[in-house]
Enzyme design. Structure first.
Site, PDB file in Angstrom:
ATOM      1  N   GLY A  15       0.846  -0.954   0.132  1.00 26.50           N
ATOM      2  CA  GLY A  15      -0.091  -0.010  -0.052  1.00 26.50           C
ATOM      3  C   GLY A  15       0.846   1.229  -0.058  1.00 26.50           C
ATOM      4  O   GLY A  15       0.294   2.243   0.347  1.00 26.50           O
ATOM      5  N   ARG A  94      -5.275  -8.125  -9.286  1.00 25.62           N
ATOM      6  CA  ARG A  94      -6.402  -9.009  -9.649  1.00 25.62           C
ATOM      7  C   ARG A  94      -7.181  -8.287 -10.840  1.00 25.62           C
ATOM      8  O   ARG A  94      -7.182  -6.953 -11.017  1.00 25.62           O
ATOM      9  CB  ARG A  94      -7.396  -8.872  -8.618  1.00 25.62           C
ATOM     10  CG  ARG A  94      -8.551  -9.664  -8.595  1.00 25.62           C
ATOM     11  CD  ARG A  94      -8.797 -10.715  -7.588  1.00 25.62           C
ATOM     12  NE  ARG A  94      -9.719 -11.542  -8.046  1.00 25.62           N
ATOM     13  CZ  ARG A  94      -9.983 -12.648  -8.369  1.00 25.62           C
ATOM     14  NH1 ARG A  94      -8.754 -13.435  -8.190  1.00 25.62           N
ATOM     15  NH2 ARG A  94     -11.032 -13.310  -8.711  1.00 25.62           N
ATOM     16  N   ASN A 110      -5.097   2.709 -12.840  1.00 26.50           N
ATOM     17  CA  ASN A 110      -3.955   1.713 -12.278  1.00 26.50           C
ATOM     18  C   ASN A 110      -2.752   2.235 -12.476  1.00 26.50           C
ATOM     19  O   ASN A 110      -2.514   3.087 -13.369  1.00 26.50           O
ATOM     20  CB  ASN A 110      -4.310   0.424 -13.263  1.00 26.50           C
ATOM     21  CG  ASN A 110      -3.382  -0.681 -12.737  1.00 26.50           C
ATOM     22  OD1 ASN A 110      -3.106  -1.054 -11.477  1.00 26.50           O
ATOM     23  ND2 ASN A 110      -2.607  -1.498 -13.896  1.00 26.50           N
ATOM     24  N   HIS A 112       1.440   1.009 -13.049  1.00 24.30           N
ATOM     25  CA  HIS A 112       2.152  -0.261 -13.588  1.00 24.30           C
ATOM     26  C   HIS A 112       3.606   0.256 -13.505  1.00 24.30           C
ATOM     27  O   HIS A 112       4.071   1.197 -14.098  1.00 24.30           O
ATOM     28  CB  HIS A 112       1.820  -0.740 -15.022  1.00 24.30           C
ATOM     29  CG  HIS A 112       2.487  -2.072 -15.318  1.00 24.30           C
ATOM     30  ND1 HIS A 112       2.372  -3.205 -15.010  1.00 24.30           N
ATOM     31  CD2 HIS A 112       3.354  -2.028 -16.398  1.00 24.30           C
ATOM     32  CE1 HIS A 112       3.161  -3.958 -15.665  1.00 24.30           C
ATOM     33  NE2 HIS A 112       3.665  -3.319 -16.484  1.00 24.30           N
ATOM     34  N   ASP A 148      -3.270  -3.850 -18.255  1.00 18.94           N
ATOM     35  CA  ASP A 148      -2.287  -2.979 -18.330  1.00 18.94           C
ATOM     36  C   ASP A 148      -2.253  -2.549 -19.796  1.00 18.94           C
ATOM     37  O   ASP A 148      -1.357  -2.304 -20.425  1.00 18.94           O
ATOM     38  CB  ASP A 148      -1.076  -3.600 -18.113  1.00 18.94           C
ATOM     39  CG  ASP A 148      -0.866  -4.246 -16.850  1.00 18.94           C
ATOM     40  OD1 ASP A 148      -1.359  -3.532 -15.943  1.00 18.94           O
ATOM     41  OD2 ASP A 148      -0.120  -5.251 -16.686  1.00 18.94           O
ATOM     42  N   GLU A 177       6.576   6.252  -9.013  1.00 19.20           N
ATOM     43  CA  GLU A 177       5.029   5.921  -9.023  1.00 19.20           C
ATOM     44  C   GLU A 177       4.473   6.785  -8.192  1.00 19.20           C
ATOM     45  O   GLU A 177       3.298   7.304  -8.161  1.00 19.20           O
ATOM     46  CB  GLU A 177       5.101   4.403  -8.457  1.00 19.20           C
ATOM     47  CG  GLU A 177       5.564   3.582  -9.511  1.00 19.20           C
ATOM     48  CD  GLU A 177       5.256   1.855  -8.998  1.00 19.20           C
ATOM     49  OE1 GLU A 177       4.192   1.791  -8.447  1.00 19.20           O
ATOM     50  OE2 GLU A 177       6.081   1.082  -9.361  1.00 19.20           O
TER      51      GLU A 177
HETATM   52  C1  GRF Z   1       3.712  -1.316  -7.303  1.00 18.89           C
HETATM   53  O1  GRF Z   1       4.902  -1.467  -8.305  1.00 18.89           O
HETATM   54  C2  GRF Z   1       2.621  -0.975  -8.648  1.00 18.89           C
HETATM   55  O2  GRF Z   1       3.100  -0.391  -9.633  1.00 18.89           O
HETATM   56  C3  GRF Z   1       2.065  -2.366  -8.892  1.00 18.89           C
HETATM   57  O3  GRF Z   1       2.078  -3.056  -7.640  1.00 18.89           O
HETATM   58  C4  GRF Z   1       2.950  -2.323  -6.533  1.00 18.89           C
HETATM   59  C5  GRF Z   1       2.008  -2.014  -5.638  1.00 18.89           C
HETATM   60  O4  GRF Z   1       3.083  -1.275  -4.504  1.00 18.89           O
HETATM   61  N1  GRF Z   1       0.982  -2.476  -9.668  1.00 18.89           N
HETATM   62  P1  GRF Z   1       2.389  -0.704  -3.196  1.00 18.89           P
HETATM   63  O5  GRF Z   1       1.608  -1.684  -2.685  1.00 18.89           O
HETATM   64  O6  GRF Z   1       1.742   0.336  -3.717  1.00 18.89           O
HETATM   65  O7  GRF Z   1       3.358  -0.174  -2.353  1.00 18.89           O
END
Ligand code: GRF
Length: 203
Positions: A15, A94, A110, A112, A148, A177
Site C-alpha cells: 500500500g 487482480r 491503475n 504499472h 495493463d 510511482e
Molecule cells: C507497485 O509497484 C505497482 O506499480 C504495482 O504493484 C506495486 C504496488 O506497490 N501495480 P504498493 O502496494 O503500492 O507499495
C-alpha cells in the site's frame, strides 16, 4: 468536504502508493478528492492496517476460492455505497472483469511499474531486466477490458543500470510511482482532456 471527488482505493498488499495518495490529499497537493474507502482482496495486508491507523473506512473482500463475479459484485456494491466516483488500483493484484470496468467508465486508474505498452503483466521488473532496456519507469493509465492496456495518463522514467536487481530497480521505480499517481489523479479530476484511443489528449 463538499464537492470533493470520492476515491476508492483497491489494494492487495503493502500500500505505498495508497499512502502517497493519502499524504498528498492531506497536504492538498490533490485538492479536489478524498479517500472514502480502502478495499483489499487479501487478508492482513499492510495497506489495510495503515488505512485503519489513518482513520479511513476499510473493507476486506477475499477473492481466493470464490467466483470472480461474486467477489466483484461485493466490491462494486461497497464502492457505490460509499459514493465512489474514482477507483484507484494501487497494487491490486487482480484483473477486473469487463463488467467491473463498465461500472465506472473511464473512472478506474491503475499504476504499472514499466513504460507501457512495454512489459505488461505481473513480472514487469524481471522482464525489463531480461530485455536489457536502458530506460524504464512507471505508467498510470485508465483501466479498460484488457490487462495493463487502457489510455496512458502519466509516465515517469528512470535509468536501468547493468548492476540492477529486480529489488533495486523496483525501489527506484516506486519513488516515481508515488509522484505519478498524484499527477494522474489531478489530470483526471481536472477533466480538461479528450479521450484518445490510447492516451489523454490535451483538451
Ligand atoms: C507497485 O509497484 C505497482 O506499480 C504495482 O504493484 C506495486 C504496488 O506497490 N501495480 P504498493 O502496494 O503500492 O507499495
Amino acid at each position: 468536504m463538499a464537492n470533493k471527488t470520492r476515491i476508492g482505493i483497491l489494494l492487495s498488499g503493502r500500500g505505498s502508493n495508497f499512502v502517497a495518495i493519502a499524504n498528498n490529499i492531506d497536504a492538498e497537493v490533490i485538492p479536489n478528492a478524498e479517500i472514502s474507502v480502502v478495499i483489499s482482496n487479501k487478508p492482513n495486508t499492510q495497506g489495510i492496517q495503515t488505512a485503519q491507523e489513518r482513520g479511513l473506512q476499510t473493507a476486506v473482500v477475499i477473492s481466493r476460492g470464490r467466483p470472480r463475479s461474486d467477489q466483484e459484485r461485493e466490491v462494486v456494491a461497497i464502492l457505490k455505497a460509499f459514493g465512489v466516483k474514482l477507483v484507484c488500483l494501487a497494487g491490486y493484484m487482480r484483473l477486473l472483469s469487463p463488467w467491473f470496468v463498465q461500472q465506472f467508465p473511464n473512472r478506474i486508474l491503475n499504476i504499472h511499474p514499466a513504460l507501457l505498452p512495454a512489459f505488461p503483466g505481473n513480472h514487469a521488473h524481471r522482464d525489463t531486466l531480461a530485455h536489457g532496456v536502458k530506460i524504464s519507469g512507471c505508467t498510470v493509465h485508465l483501466v479498460d477490458e484488457e490487462c495493463d492496456h487502457g489510455p496512458i495518463i502519466v509516465q515517469r522514467s528512470v535509468p536501468v543500470h547493468d548492476s540492477d536487481t529486480e529489488q533495486i530497480l523496483s525501489e527506484r521505480i516506486l519513488q516515481e510511482e508515488h509522484l505519478a499517481y498524484t499527477e494522474a489523479i489531478n489530470i483526471v479530476l481536472d477533466g480538461t482532456f479528450k479521450l484518445a484511443p490510447r492516451h489523454l489528449a490535451k483538451g
